[in-house]
Design a protein around this motif. Structure first.
Motif, PDB file in Angstrom:
ATOM      1  N   GLY A   2       0.828  -1.197   0.000  1.00  0.00           N
ATOM      2  CA  GLY A   2       0.000   0.000   0.000  1.00  0.00           C
ATOM      3  C   GLY A   2       0.861   1.246   0.000  1.00  0.00           C
ATOM      4  N   ASP A   3       0.380   2.254  -0.700  1.00  0.00           N
ATOM      5  CA  ASP A   3       1.077   3.541  -0.752  1.00  0.00           C
ATOM      6  C   ASP A   3       0.464   4.485   0.261  1.00  0.00           C
ATOM      7  OD1 ASP A   3       2.791   2.826  -2.893  1.00  0.00           O
ATOM      8  OD2 ASP A   3       1.119   3.122  -4.287  1.00  0.00           O
ATOM      9  N   ILE A   4       1.310   5.090   1.098  1.00  0.00           N
ATOM     10  CA  ILE A   4       0.784   6.020   2.097  1.00  0.00           C
ATOM     11  C   ILE A   4       0.286   7.282   1.402  1.00  0.00           C
ATOM     12  CG2 ILE A   4       2.178   5.067   3.963  1.00  0.00           C
ATOM     13  CD1 ILE A   4       4.009   7.515   3.716  1.00  0.00           C
ATOM     14  N   HIS A   5      -0.800   7.829   1.944  1.00  0.00           N
ATOM     15  CA  HIS A   5      -1.402   9.034   1.382  1.00  0.00           C
ATOM     16  C   HIS A   5      -2.346   9.651   2.417  1.00  0.00           C
ATOM     17  CE1 HIS A   5      -4.102   5.660   0.421  1.00  0.00           C
ATOM     18  NE2 HIS A   5      -5.068   6.515   0.694  1.00  0.00           N
ATOM     19  N   ALA A   6      -2.663  10.924   2.202  1.00  0.00           N
ATOM     20  CA  ALA A   6      -3.641  11.597   3.052  1.00  0.00           C
ATOM     21  C   ALA A   6      -4.979  10.883   2.917  1.00  0.00           C
ATOM     22  CB  ALA A   6      -3.766  13.062   2.649  1.00  0.00           C
ATOM     23  N   THR A   7      -5.758  10.925   3.979  1.00  0.00           N
ATOM     24  CA  THR A   7      -7.045  10.229   4.026  1.00  0.00           C
ATOM     25  C   THR A   7      -8.078  11.157   4.672  1.00  0.00           C
ATOM     26  OG1 THR A   7      -6.654   9.292   6.221  1.00  0.00           O
ATOM     27  CG2 THR A   7      -5.839   8.010   4.322  1.00  0.00           C
ATOM     28  N   PRO A   8      -9.344  10.747   4.703  1.00  0.00           N
ATOM     29  CA  PRO A   8     -10.335  11.585   5.385  1.00  0.00           C
ATOM     30  C   PRO A   8     -10.009  11.849   6.857  1.00  0.00           C
ATOM     31  CG  PRO A   8     -11.448  10.004   3.980  1.00  0.00           C
ATOM     32  CD  PRO A   8      -9.978   9.640   3.977  1.00  0.00           C
ATOM     33  N   GLU A   9      -9.224  10.979   7.503  1.00  0.00           N
ATOM     34  CA  GLU A   9      -8.870  11.173   8.910  1.00  0.00           C
ATOM     35  C   GLU A   9      -7.491  11.804   9.111  1.00  0.00           C
ATOM     36  OE1 GLU A   9      -9.694   7.798  11.484  1.00  0.00           O
ATOM     37  OE2 GLU A   9     -11.041   7.016   9.940  1.00  0.00           O
ATOM     38  N   ALA A  10      -6.633  11.722   8.097  1.00  0.00           N
ATOM     39  CA  ALA A  10      -5.253  12.217   8.225  1.00  0.00           C
ATOM     40  C   ALA A  10      -4.942  13.167   7.079  1.00  0.00           C
ATOM     41  CB  ALA A  10      -4.281  11.046   8.217  1.00  0.00           C
ATOM     42  N   ARG A  11      -4.677  14.421   7.420  1.00  0.00           N
ATOM     43  CA  ARG A  11      -4.370  15.379   6.352  1.00  0.00           C
ATOM     44  C   ARG A  11      -2.963  15.222   5.810  1.00  0.00           C
ATOM     45  NH1 ARG A  11      -3.849  21.347   9.133  1.00  0.00           N
ATOM     46  NH2 ARG A  11      -4.320  20.552  11.188  1.00  0.00           N
ATOM     47  N   GLU A  12      -2.103  14.547   6.598  1.00  0.00           N
ATOM     48  CA  GLU A  12      -0.735  14.282   6.149  1.00  0.00           C
ATOM     49  C   GLU A  12      -0.286  12.953   6.751  1.00  0.00           C
ATOM     50  OE1 GLU A  12       3.621  16.543   6.171  1.00  0.00           O
ATOM     51  OE2 GLU A  12       1.870  17.569   6.984  1.00  0.00           O
ATOM     52  N   VAL A  13       0.438  12.183   5.960  1.00  0.00           N
ATOM     53  CA  VAL A  13       0.989  10.903   6.400  1.00  0.00           C
ATOM     54  C   VAL A  13       2.443  10.879   5.952  1.00  0.00           C
ATOM     55  CG1 VAL A  13       0.828   8.384   6.241  1.00  0.00           C
ATOM     56  CG2 VAL A  13      -1.254   9.773   6.086  1.00  0.00           C
TER      57      VAL A  13
END
Length: 142
Positions: free
Chosen positions: A90-101
């Motif tokens: 999996g590639d890390i990316h911003a999500t609805p819960e995390a604006r930055e990863v």
């Protein structure tokens, strides 16, 4: 008989890569840096809940390796079980819960996180099991 206060149980993952960096998120709701994790659902095992939370917040699947600490937020009644994890696909990316990863060194994480969360990173890396209490931001004396 009086109602007893209820506790919430959460799980969090300290995902450590081959360079000893940890995967962290900047939460959308409060802008704070934390490790990925969240509230355990009633029908989930600890490991299943942790894997669900990490992929929801970061886009990465993980392998759950071992429990590294138990932490209680005394002001909110939250018990958190923290596990060291290995990265999967999996590639890390911003999500609805995390604006930055992103990946951080342990030093960066402990500097940018509130003390009650930064210590969890250091605890996961030292090979020991820890039990700690905090007020949501700062650690409380044992």
């Amino acid at each position: 008989m009086a109602d007893n206060p209820k506790h919430s149980v959460s799980v969090a993952g300290i995902v450590v890569d081959e360079r000893d960096r940890v995967l962290v998120i900047r939460r959308r709701d409060n802008g704070r840096w934390e490790m990925p994790g969240g509230v355990l659902e009633l029908d989930e095992t600890f490991e299943d809940g942790l894997r669900r939370e990490v992929v929801e917040e970061t886009g990465m699947n993980v392998q759950v390796d071992r429990l590294t600490g138990i932490y209680k937020n005394l002001s909110r009644g939250i018990v958190a079980l923290v596990f060291r994890c290995s990265p999967g696909d999996g590639d890390i990316h911003a999500t609805p819960e995390a604006r930055e990863v992103r990946w951080m060194t342990a030093e960066e994480a402990s500097e940018l996180m509130d003390p009650a969360f930064g210590i969890r990173v250091l605890d996961a890396l030292d090979g020991e099991m820890h039990v700690r209490a905090h007020d949501g931001i700062n650690l409380l004396p044992a």
